[in-house]
Design an enzyme around this catalytic site. Structure first.
Site, PDB file in Angstrom:
ATOM      1  N   LYS A 149     -21.765   4.917  34.074  1.00 35.83           N
ATOM      2  CA  LYS A 149     -22.029   4.705  35.436  1.00 35.83           C
ATOM      3  C   LYS A 149     -21.982   5.744  36.508  1.00 35.83           C
ATOM      4  O   LYS A 149     -23.980   5.362  36.938  1.00 35.83           O
ATOM      5  CB  LYS A 149     -21.551   2.829  36.310  1.00 35.83           C
ATOM      6  CG  LYS A 149     -22.468   1.899  35.817  1.00 35.83           C
ATOM      7  CD  LYS A 149     -22.006   0.234  36.162  1.00 35.83           C
ATOM      8  CE  LYS A 149     -21.665  -0.794  35.332  1.00 35.83           C
ATOM      9  NZ  LYS A 149     -21.687  -1.793  36.175  1.00 35.83           N
TER      10      LYS A 149
ATOM     11  N   LYS B 284     -27.230  -4.787  22.700  1.00 35.00           N
ATOM     12  CA  LYS B 284     -26.968  -5.665  23.683  1.00 35.00           C
ATOM     13  C   LYS B 284     -28.113  -6.317  24.556  1.00 35.00           C
ATOM     14  O   LYS B 284     -28.468  -5.569  25.153  1.00 35.00           O
ATOM     15  CB  LYS B 284     -25.604  -5.884  24.682  1.00 35.00           C
ATOM     16  CG  LYS B 284     -25.139  -7.805  24.824  1.00 35.00           C
ATOM     17  CD  LYS B 284     -23.463  -7.682  25.234  1.00 35.00           C
ATOM     18  CE  LYS B 284     -23.798  -6.945  26.664  1.00 35.00           C
ATOM     19  NZ  LYS B 284     -22.598  -6.610  27.624  1.00 35.00           N
TER      20      LYS B 284
ATOM     21  N   LYS C 249     -30.168  -7.092  30.311  1.00 37.13           N
ATOM     22  CA  LYS C 249     -31.237  -6.982  32.265  1.00 37.13           C
ATOM     23  C   LYS C 249     -32.124  -6.069  31.775  1.00 37.13           C
ATOM     24  O   LYS C 249     -32.738  -6.177  33.006  1.00 37.13           O
ATOM     25  CB  LYS C 249     -30.303  -7.796  33.258  1.00 37.13           C
ATOM     26  CG  LYS C 249     -29.721  -9.112  33.450  1.00 37.13           C
ATOM     27  CD  LYS C 249     -29.331  -9.321  34.925  1.00 37.13           C
ATOM     28  CE  LYS C 249     -28.367 -10.507  35.039  1.00 37.13           C
ATOM     29  NZ  LYS C 249     -27.807 -10.815  36.576  1.00 37.13           N
TER      30      LYS C 249
END
Length: 341
Positions: free
Chosen positions: A111, A199, A202
């Site tokens: 991140k 995967k 969102k």
């Protein structure tokens, strides 16, 4: 009775992968365990959020949790920030975990790299991205959770939680329950319909690859019709060689209560598989959408559920934090003597 805990961030729309990989299992577990489930809004602000959007998303997430079958009369259902002991215990655990352990967290490194590359709002790398594993550990340990349902991407954080709890217990005496991970085995990893090696997320770059659980049925059907498969024609479950087809079979199996391999035996054409998978998903999501509409029409009931859940959660959290502070040597707060009239 075993105590189970899990949470979901109130960011973005809840999608099919969230439901099949986690939320549906939560609804099952609540009847077999003392279950605590929450919207982890404190975790959401590790990246900058619009205040109104965060409030709206948190309400929406709580409504979603009820809609997928979590019963506030059976489990403890709450908003993380409504229980202030989470942040209090997080500081105690930040003083227990090492700098090196936090630096090794894969999610932080990933991140932070994206943020430094301009993929986060304002190109701002929050210190919370670095320290939030301590908050996650607090979320778990504060409720004496025995079992924590986590996906593969969260196993490292659960292991850190176990290490921190064991270290704390070794230093200060038996204080925390050491939690175990519970990895879902069916429908645990729903992949992106357009990129079946990734995967479903969102934050997917392709909205066509993700299916929202409240999405219009026509849109859902269209996304499955356009799902990526391969140039062969054989329908078989083989995630390495045929990831797209295997993803469809996994979803169909999870929606109909079969294994992916059993589902494959019924098909010889991709087109029919896509149609049947879409139909099964739409049918599975229909009662969830109906319950959500009911809650949207009665905001006072949702507010009541949230308030009751916070009171239930705080009653447990207060005891754990008091126990941890006493173990560490903090001076207990004494009640003020009553003044006689």
């Amino acid at each position: 009775m075993t105590r189970v805990l899990s949470g979901i961030q109130p960011t973005g729309d809840v999608h099919l992968g969230n439901y099949l990989g986690a939320l549906r299992q939560w609804a099952i577990d609540q009847h077999d365990a003392d279950a605590f489930y929450c919207a982890v809004d404190l975790h959401a602000v590790t990246i900058q959020q619009d205040p109104e959007q965060l409030r709206s998303a948190t309400l929406g997430t709580m409504a979603t949790l009820v809609s997928v079958g979590l019963d506030p009369e059976v489990c403890t259902l709450f908003v993380q920030s409504h229980v202030p002991q989470h942040t209090e215990l997080s500081w105690l655990l930040e003083c227990t975990v090492s700098l090196g352990e936090l630096r090794r967290m894969t999610q932080f490194k990933d991140k932070a790299a994206r943020a430094e590359g301009g993929d986060q709002r304002g190109d701002h790398v929050s210190a919370g991205l670095f320290t939030y594993p301590a908050l996650m550990a607090a979320d778990i340990l504060i409720y004496d959770a025995d079992r924590v349902p986590v996906g593969d991407d969260q196993r490292q954080h659960l292991e850190l939680t176990r290490d921190v709890a064991q270290r704390f217990n070794s230093r200060y005496g038996d204080t925390f329950v050491i939690p175990d991970a519970a990895i879902p085995t069916v429908g645990a990893r729903v992949m992106d319909l357009q990129n079946p090696t990734a995967k479903m997320s969102k934050s997917s770059e392709s909205p066509q690859g993700s299916v929202g659980i409240f999405e219009d049925p026509a849109h859902v059907a269209r996304k499955f019709t356009r799902a990526v498969t391969d140039s062969e024609s054989e329908v078989r479950y083989d995630p390495e060689v045929k990831p797209g087809v295997s993803n469809l079979l996994s979803i169909l199996g999870a929606a109909t209560g079969r294994s992916a391999a059993d589902a494959a035996a019924s098909y010889s054409q991709y087109g029919v598989l896509k149609t049947d998978t879409a139909d099964a998903v739409i049918a599975m999501l229909e009662p969830i959408k109906a319950k959500k509409a009911e809650l949207d029409a009665d905001p006072a009931e949702l507010a009541r559920i949230i308030a009751v859940g916070a009171d239930k959660a705080e009653a447990v959290a207060c005891v754990t934090v008091a126990r941890a502070k006493e173990a560490m040597g903090f001076l207990p707060k004494q009640p003020q003597p009553k003044v006689s009239a």
